[in-house]
Scaffold this motif. Structure first.
Motif, mmCIF file in Angstrom:
data_model
loop_
_atom_site.group_PDB
_atom_site.id
_atom_site.type_symbol
_atom_site.label_atom_id
_atom_site.label_comp_id
_atom_site.label_asym_id
_atom_site.label_seq_id
_atom_site.Cartn_x
_atom_site.Cartn_y
_atom_site.Cartn_z
ATOM 1 N N GLU A 39 0.835 -1.194 0.000
ATOM 2 C CA GLU A 39 0.000 0.000 0.000
ATOM 3 C C GLU A 39 0.879 1.256 0.000
ATOM 4 O O GLU A 39 0.620 2.214 -0.721
ATOM 5 C CB GLU A 39 -0.923 -0.035 1.237
ATOM 6 C CG GLU A 39 -1.880 1.126 1.387
ATOM 7 C CD GLU A 39 -2.695 1.429 0.134
ATOM 8 O OE1 GLU A 39 -3.099 0.467 -0.548
ATOM 9 O OE2 GLU A 39 -2.886 2.637 -0.180
ATOM 10 N N ARG B 172 2.185 1.699 -3.411
ATOM 11 C CA ARG B 172 1.144 2.234 -4.306
ATOM 12 C C ARG B 172 0.953 3.733 -4.052
ATOM 13 O O ARG B 172 0.872 4.523 -4.985
ATOM 14 C CB ARG B 172 -0.183 1.487 -4.069
ATOM 15 C CG ARG B 172 -0.294 0.204 -4.889
ATOM 16 C CD ARG B 172 -1.736 -0.266 -4.970
ATOM 17 N NE ARG B 172 -2.273 -0.606 -3.678
ATOM 18 C CZ ARG B 172 -2.097 -1.807 -3.083
ATOM 19 N NH1 ARG B 172 -1.425 -2.754 -3.709
ATOM 20 N NH2 ARG B 172 -2.596 -2.042 -1.901
ATOM 21 N N ALA B 173 0.936 4.113 -2.763
ATOM 22 C CA ALA B 173 0.726 5.522 -2.415
ATOM 23 C C ALA B 173 1.878 6.358 -2.966
ATOM 24 O O ALA B 173 1.668 7.455 -3.503
ATOM 25 C CB ALA B 173 0.622 5.663 -0.903
ATOM 26 N N ARG C 129 3.746 5.610 -5.544
ATOM 27 C CA ARG C 129 3.618 5.707 -7.017
ATOM 28 C C ARG C 129 2.587 6.772 -7.380
ATOM 29 O O ARG C 129 2.812 7.589 -8.256
ATOM 30 C CB ARG C 129 3.203 4.347 -7.583
ATOM 31 C CG ARG C 129 4.431 3.489 -7.974
ATOM 32 C CD ARG C 129 4.063 2.434 -8.987
ATOM 33 N NE ARG C 129 3.024 1.547 -8.524
ATOM 34 C CZ ARG C 129 3.257 0.444 -7.800
ATOM 35 N NH1 ARG C 129 4.483 0.116 -7.474
ATOM 36 N NH2 ARG C 129 2.251 -0.293 -7.418
ATOM 37 N N ARG C 130 1.444 6.732 -6.598
ATOM 38 C CA ARG C 130 0.376 7.685 -6.904
ATOM 39 C C ARG C 130 0.877 9.127 -6.712
ATOM 40 O O ARG C 130 0.655 9.994 -7.556
ATOM 41 C CB ARG C 130 -0.829 7.441 -5.985
ATOM 42 C CG ARG C 130 -1.761 6.340 -6.512
ATOM 43 C CD ARG C 130 -3.119 6.431 -5.848
ATOM 44 N NE ARG C 130 -3.050 6.263 -4.409
ATOM 45 C CZ ARG C 130 -3.111 5.062 -3.790
ATOM 46 N NH1 ARG C 130 -3.255 3.970 -4.510
ATOM 47 N NH2 ARG C 130 -3.024 4.991 -2.486
ATOM 48 N N SER C 131 1.616 9.367 -5.622
ATOM 49 C CA SER C 131 2.020 10.758 -5.371
ATOM 50 C C SER C 131 3.094 11.200 -6.364
ATOM 51 O O SER C 131 3.108 12.338 -6.802
ATOM 52 C CB SER C 131 2.460 10.967 -3.924
ATOM 53 O OG SER C 131 3.649 10.296 -3.704
ATOM 54 N N ALA D 212 3.280 10.127 -9.469
ATOM 55 C CA ALA D 212 2.563 10.360 -10.730
ATOM 56 C C ALA D 212 1.889 11.721 -10.675
ATOM 57 O O ALA D 212 1.928 12.499 -11.643
ATOM 58 C CB ALA D 212 1.522 9.265 -10.947
ATOM 59 N N ALA D 213 1.306 12.027 -9.485
ATOM 60 C CA ALA D 213 0.621 13.315 -9.341
ATOM 61 C C ALA D 213 1.622 14.452 -9.472
ATOM 62 O O ALA D 213 1.358 15.481 -10.103
ATOM 63 C CB ALA D 213 -0.079 13.366 -7.983
ATOM 64 N N GLN E 236 2.596 14.933 -13.019
ATOM 65 C CA GLN E 236 1.522 15.601 -13.759
ATOM 66 C C GLN E 236 1.529 17.111 -13.494
ATOM 67 O O GLN E 236 1.400 17.915 -14.412
ATOM 68 C CB GLN E 236 0.176 15.034 -13.315
ATOM 69 C CG GLN E 236 -0.717 14.785 -14.502
ATOM 70 C CD GLN E 236 -1.899 13.936 -14.099
ATOM 71 O OE1 GLN E 236 -2.195 13.795 -12.914
ATOM 72 N NE2 GLN E 236 -2.554 13.367 -15.087
#
Ligand SMILES: Cc1cc2nc3c(=O)[nH]c(=O)nc-3n(C[C@H](O)[C@H](O)[C@H](O)COP(=O)(O)OP(=O)(O)OC[C@H]3O[C@@H](n4cnc5c(N)ncnc54)[C@H](O)[C@@H]3O)c2cc1C
Length: 468
Positions: A447, A450-451, A453-455, A457-458, A461
């Motif tokens: 988890e 994943r978190a 990776r998400r941050s 990616a954000a 962006q």
């Protein structure tokens, strides 16, 4: 007379080595209202209550007072019997089971009142007992708490795993049931005090005087001993597994089980770091039962056999159990060990009541004999003097033959198999707990990744120039 058990030479396992006043043999014929055979907890409890109710009472004891289980136990006074509550309810129904449970609580209060009498001064009581599960059984615990607390009106608390492990630093235990009104007494001091109370109430005790035969015919029954005869209106058989000749039929309804216990040498601060609980601890599978005595020693019972063995032969079992539950204690030295026989009935309930007019029985108390012998004494004495028929609550539990020698062999096999399966279930529960912890850590890591990776990616962006 039976030869004295090995326990007699090994002491009670407590800090105190106290003996009851010696009593002479019976050498003259005697007439009494009540003759009690056996001066263990059961016999002395009946004798005391009957004498206090005004009967003339004589107690015959083949050895010395307390040489058996009654002088060699752990001193935990708890409510209940040696049979699981669900089985008791299945057998006699909820209301009847609740009335039996209330009697065991009354037995506890009798012991507490006696223990605070000045005849037992110095008998320091320590409060509370904890029953811990070797397996993770939250649902079953809730059901038991419901029965004990709500249906039986007992004072109990359910302890979650964290609370249990906060006071018992081991991963062996999961949930627990805490009995705040249970307490502990010194085995020897209690027995000596009981003898003193009985003597003061007028009970005549004769040691080294086995009852060798009984003639039940006639209103006055005759009891023979090696040197004299007694005549009594009523007789109570309280000889447990040692009863022998006076009633082989009754003796054979008990499976003799030798329970072993040991007292460690002082263990210092490491013991208090491992165990932060002052009362008794027992696991729900009946494998271990222990408590701290004398500040920094462990008094630990574990290991049973249906044939007598020297206590020293079971010391290794106890040492291994201590190491398995509290490895942080390292090697512990055993200062004293003892074994004593208890009488187990086939149904697990004690034998309390009148077998035929004038012939009573008080035995089969198994591993839980303190509160139950106290209530047996009161019920039988009241049955004799007050026409109180509450002893009949025990009538559904007949005298069932325990199977003789074959029963003992089978009993030993069942004990070993149950113990092994309890230990295996405990090992499985701990394995599951560790596996669940490993899975939780893996999930948390995944988890976290994943978190991350998400941050990132954000972040990527947000760094890109806006498309126009
Ligand atoms: C290691 C261990 C730990 C225990 N821990 C606890 C505990 O913490 N809490 C608890 O509640 N219980 C405990 N118990 C159980 C408790 O000790 C017994 O249930 C209780 O002592 C039984 O008492 P009793 O009077 O029936 O039997 P006994 O103590 O065996 O007494 C019977 C007496 O009758 C005498 N006798 C027999 N036949 C005759 C005859 N023909 N003539 C004259 N005398 C005769 C015997 O010599 C003996 O003294 C423990 C037991 C052991 C062994």
């Amino acid at each position: 007379m039976d030869s004295l058990p090995t326990s007699a030479t090994n002491g009670p396992g407590f800090a105190t080595e106290t003996d009851a006043e010696p009593h002479a043999r019976l050498t003259f014929d005697l007439d009494v209202d009540l003759c009690v055979i056996g001066a263990g907890l059961a016999g002395l409890s009946v004798a005391l209550e009957a004498a206090q109710a005004g009967l003339s009472v004589a107690v015959l004891e083949s050895g010395r007072i307390g040489w058996g289980g009654s002088g060699h136990h752990l001193g935990t006074v708890m409510p209940g019997y040696g049979v699981p509550i669900a089985d008791l309810i299945a057998r006699v129904g909820l209301e009847h089971a609740s009335a039996l449970w209330a009697l065991s609580r009354e037995g506890m209060e009798i012991v507490r009142t006696r223990a605070t009498d000045e005849a037992m001064s110095g008998l320091a009581l320590s409060d509370g007992a904890l029953e811990v599960s070797n397996v993770d059984l939250g649902d079953r615990l809730v059901a038991r708490l419901q029965t004990l607390g709500v249906d039986f009106g007992s004072e109990v608390e359910g302890w979650p795993i964290d609370k249990v492990r906060d006071v018992l630093r081991t991963d062996r235990y999961f949930h627990g049931i805490y009995y705040p009104t249970a307490f502990q007494i010194d085995a020897r001091l209690y027995l000596v005090g009981l003898e003193r109370l009985a003597r003061r109430a007028g009970v005549r005790i004769f040691e080294e005087t086995p009852a060798v035969g009984i003639d039940f015919s006639g209103i006055r029954k005759r009891i023979s001993t090696p040197n004299a005869r007694l005549r009594a209106s009523d007789i109570v058989l309280a000889g447990s597994v040692h009863l022998g000749a006076p009633s082989r039929q009754v003796a054979e309804t008990l499976l003799p089980v030798w329970r072993a216990a040991a007292l460690t040498a002082p263990l210092g601060d490491r013991l208090l770091e491992a165990i932060g609980f002052a009362g008794s601890i027992a696991d729900t599978d009946g494998v271990d039962h222990y408590r701290i005595v004398g500040g920094d020693r462990l008094l630990w019972a574990s290991g049973e056999t249906t044939f007598e063995v020297a206590p020293q032969r079971l010391e290794g079992v106890i040492r291994r159990r201590i190491r398995a539950v509290f490895p942080q204690l390292g090697e512990v030295e055993i200062a004293r060990s003892f074994t004593a026989a208890v009488g187990m009935t086939v149904h697990g309930m004690p034998q309390i009541g009148e077998l035929r007019p004038g012939l009573w029985v008080a035995s089969g108390f198994g591993r839980q004999g303190l509160a139950t012998t106290a209530i047996a004494g009161r019920l039988i004495a009241r049955g004799l003097t007050h026409a109180d028929e509450r002893w009949k609550l025990f009538s559904p539990f007949d005298l069932v033959w325990a199977g003789g020698r074959i029963g003992r062999i089978v009993g030993q096999g069942v004990y070993l198999a149950t113990r092994e399966s309890a230990l295996a279930a405990g090992a499985l529960a701990r394995y599951r707990e560790r596996a669940a912890a490993r899975t939780r850590i893996k999930d948390e890591r995944a988890e976290a990744k994943r978190a991350a990776r998400r941050s990132s990616a954000a972040a990527r962006q947000s760094e890109q120039p806006p498309a126009n």
